[in-house]
Design a protein around this motif. Structure first.
Motif, mmCIF file in Angstrom:
data_model
loop_
_atom_site.group_PDB
_atom_site.id
_atom_site.type_symbol
_atom_site.label_atom_id
_atom_site.label_comp_id
_atom_site.label_asym_id
_atom_site.label_seq_id
_atom_site.Cartn_x
_atom_site.Cartn_y
_atom_site.Cartn_z
ATOM 1 N N ASP A 10 -9.622 -10.546 -1.466
ATOM 2 C CA ASP A 10 -9.641 -11.998 -1.199
ATOM 3 C C ASP A 10 -8.276 -12.630 -1.466
ATOM 4 O OD1 ASP A 10 -12.258 -11.964 -0.427
ATOM 5 O OD2 ASP A 10 -13.050 -12.486 -2.412
ATOM 6 N N ILE A 11 -7.606 -12.172 -2.511
ATOM 7 C CA ILE A 11 -6.286 -12.759 -2.833
ATOM 8 C C ILE A 11 -5.294 -12.425 -1.721
ATOM 9 C CG2 ILE A 11 -4.350 -12.729 -4.456
ATOM 10 C CD1 ILE A 11 -6.435 -12.058 -6.664
ATOM 11 N N GLN A 12 -5.262 -11.168 -1.309
ATOM 12 C CA GLN A 12 -4.326 -10.775 -0.250
ATOM 13 C C GLN A 12 -4.630 -11.526 1.049
ATOM 14 O OE1 GLN A 12 -5.250 -6.551 -0.824
ATOM 15 N NE2 GLN A 12 -3.065 -6.166 -1.136
ATOM 16 N N THR B 125 -0.588 -0.586 -8.827
ATOM 17 C CA THR B 125 0.358 -1.396 -8.061
ATOM 18 C C THR B 125 -0.429 -2.097 -6.957
ATOM 19 O OG1 THR B 125 0.875 0.185 -6.313
ATOM 20 C CG2 THR B 125 2.052 0.450 -8.402
ATOM 21 N N VAL B 126 0.259 -2.951 -6.223
ATOM 22 C CA VAL B 126 -0.412 -3.743 -5.183
ATOM 23 C C VAL B 126 -1.047 -2.836 -4.119
ATOM 24 C CG1 VAL B 126 1.590 -4.057 -3.651
ATOM 25 C CG2 VAL B 126 -0.128 -5.884 -3.857
ATOM 26 N N SER B 127 -0.508 -1.614 -3.939
ATOM 27 C CA SER B 127 -1.049 -0.707 -2.908
ATOM 28 C C SER B 127 -2.478 -0.298 -3.198
ATOM 29 C CB SER B 127 -0.222 0.574 -2.828
ATOM 30 O OG SER B 127 1.088 0.258 -2.577
ATOM 31 N N ASP B 128 -2.883 -0.422 -4.471
ATOM 32 C CA ASP B 128 -4.212 0.044 -4.853
ATOM 33 C C ASP B 128 -5.291 -1.023 -4.647
ATOM 34 O OD1 ASP B 128 -5.610 2.315 -5.851
ATOM 35 O OD2 ASP B 128 -5.979 1.217 -7.717
ATOM 36 N N GLY C 232 -7.669 -0.436 3.984
ATOM 37 C CA GLY C 232 -7.178 -1.387 4.975
ATOM 38 C C GLY C 232 -7.834 -2.751 4.912
ATOM 39 N N THR C 233 -8.928 -2.872 4.165
ATOM 40 C CA THR C 233 -9.547 -4.193 4.010
ATOM 41 C C THR C 233 -8.897 -4.906 2.832
ATOM 42 O OG1 THR C 233 -11.614 -3.219 4.749
ATOM 43 C CG2 THR C 233 -11.741 -5.426 3.759
#
Lengths: 159, 298
Positions: free
Chosen positions: A90-92, A78-81, A86-87
């Motif tokens: 690049d997409i996020q 999932t997106v959490s992974d 905490g870094t």
């Protein structure tokens, strides 16, 4: 009708789980309700909006339109992974920098779809971003312009 | 949103799947589930049992055998759109698949077998399969059968598939020459399904030739089943393709059609669908023609 429960082994964000589920239990429900993955958002429930997108063995899928039994043996992300302690990836980071979200409900799904897409097409045109990368996701706030900017920015950084 | 309860069975072979279909009262095949699961959530379908066929390896793969391309029924939209073999030998198929709605998430899991078994007029595959001269291979208690796609689909969301049969593969004849494909579609905005989708399968001698050896053009979304556009095909076949001839052929698209059979519903009126036909036929043929230069007739 009483049905037999099925035992399913599934890895979620690196952790292996064995769950006993009714065949009709959806992957989105298993992830949210049994594993606390509330980053998966439920929108249309009918394979259209993509808010529930996760990656299964590296391929993005709509978790509201998969039965958990179909995920037996799968490696789910999932997106959490994505972020590393905490870094942001690049997409996020590009989504943050380009202000590519307003309410943010669709964002986890879009990020997971784009994460897969940019693996295959590292230098997409704006048209390809709209017609291919974002084809399986709906956003009702932004009008997509900033999302397309963010995907473009992310693709440049990934090069 | 839940579906109704059902029992779940994983089939290990085609024979096992048929056996499971035979022993349940109301069983359905589960492949990608992208059409089936939303219908089950809406209670439009409430099967007692689902037979999961995704572990059956013989239903996978796209390969060439002599004069036929065999596409395994479990081939996903993604695998078909990316297939180098299909781009070369039956390009109308991958061209069309790229237009199927739902995004990469759906393309990663939805299958050609499931798509054609659903036989939805807006689902894009049927016209392409018809233009490419495909046979649907089905297996059931009586063994294997080959059914031309034109006979397989009986009407909107209706096929000749019996409750104890499943689609195992699709077969497409190989043609010698330079085979080109195109697909042009007007989408229904909410669903992304085709209001009108035109599939073009053209055969030339080589990549410079403008002499059309054969033309097979089919439209889906217009009527309950996909139909070939005979008048357009006749205007092209055996002729030098010029810009004028291309336009004239597209202009004739509706002349061989039964206009009383054109779908007329809340998605689009019959009149609107017919208006969309000519420009979509033009677009589809142009895509198939590609880069080759068309000279005007003198």
């Amino acid at each position: 009708m009483t049905v037999e429960k099925e035992e399913v082994t599934v890895t979620v964000n690196g952790e292996s789980h064995v769950v006993s589920v009714e065949p009709r239990e959806l992957l989105s429900q298993t992830l949210r309700e049994r594993m606390g993955c509330t980053e998966i958002n439920i929108g249309c429930e009918s394979a259209i909006c993509g808010a529930c997108t996760v990656q299964s063995d590296g391929k993005s899928v709509k978790s509201c339109t998969r039965f958990t039994v179909q995920a037996d043996g799968a490696d789910i992300r999932t997106v959490s992974d994505l972020a590393d302690e905490g870094t942001l990836t690049d997409i996020q980071q590009a989504f943050t920098d380009e202000h590519a979200l307003q309410c943010g409900y669709c964002t986890p799904g879009i990020v997971m779809a784009v994460d897969e897409y940019l693996d295959h097409n590292t230098d997409p045109s704006r048209e390809e971003i709209r017609n291919e990368a974002l084809q399986g996701n709906l956003c009702r706030c932004t009008g997509y312009e900033n999302i397309v900017d963010a995907v473009e920015t992310a693709a440049e950084k990934l090069d | 949103m839940h579906t109704e309860q059902f029992s779940y069975h994983r089939a290990e072979s085609v024979e096992h799947a048929v056996e499971l279909l035979e022993t349940s009262d109301d069983a359905r095949i589960l492949a990608g589930g992208q059409g089936l699961i939303p219908l089950m959530k809406k209670r439009e379908l409430t099967p007692d049992a689902l037979v999961d066929i995704t572990q059956i390896d013989e239903l996978r793969g796209i390969e060439r055998t002599d004069d036929t391309i065999r596409i395994g029924g479990l081939s996903t939209h993604r695998e078909i759109a990316d297939s180098a073999l299909l781009k070369e030998t039956a390009p109308v198929i991958p061209r069309t698949v790229a237009h199927i709605t739902g995004g990469q998430q759906v393309h990663n899991v939805a299958t050609i077998g499931g798509n054609i078994a659903r036989a939805h007029p807006g689902y894009d595959y049927e016209g392409a399969l018809l233009s490419a001269g495909s046979q649907i291979v089905v297996s059931g208690p009586a063994g294997k059968q080959r059914v031309p796609v034109s006979e397989f689909v009986r009407g909107p969301c209706s096929t000749t598939l019996a409750e104890t049969q499943l689609v195992t593969s699709i077969e497409i004849p190989v043609l010698s020459g330079d085979r080109r494909g195109g697909y042009a579609k007007k989408k229904e905005p909410a669903s992304g399904n085709a209001i009108v989708g035109v599939a073009t399968d053209l055969l030339f001698d080589d990549d410079q030739s403008t002499l059309v050896k054969s033309a097979r053009i089919a439209v889906n979304g217009l009527q309950g089943c996909a139909v070939r556009l005979d008048a357009t095909e006749n205007k092209l076949e055996g002729k030098q393709l010029t810009p004028d001839r291309l336009e004239a052929a597209a202009g004739d698209a509706s002349s061989s059609l039964d206009s009383s059979a054109v779908l007329d519903n809340k998605k689009a009126s019959a009149e609107y669908r017919l208006c969309l036909l000519e420009p979509q036929v033009q677009k589809s043929i142009r895509q198939a023609v590609g880069e080759r230069t068309l000279y005007s007739q003198t």
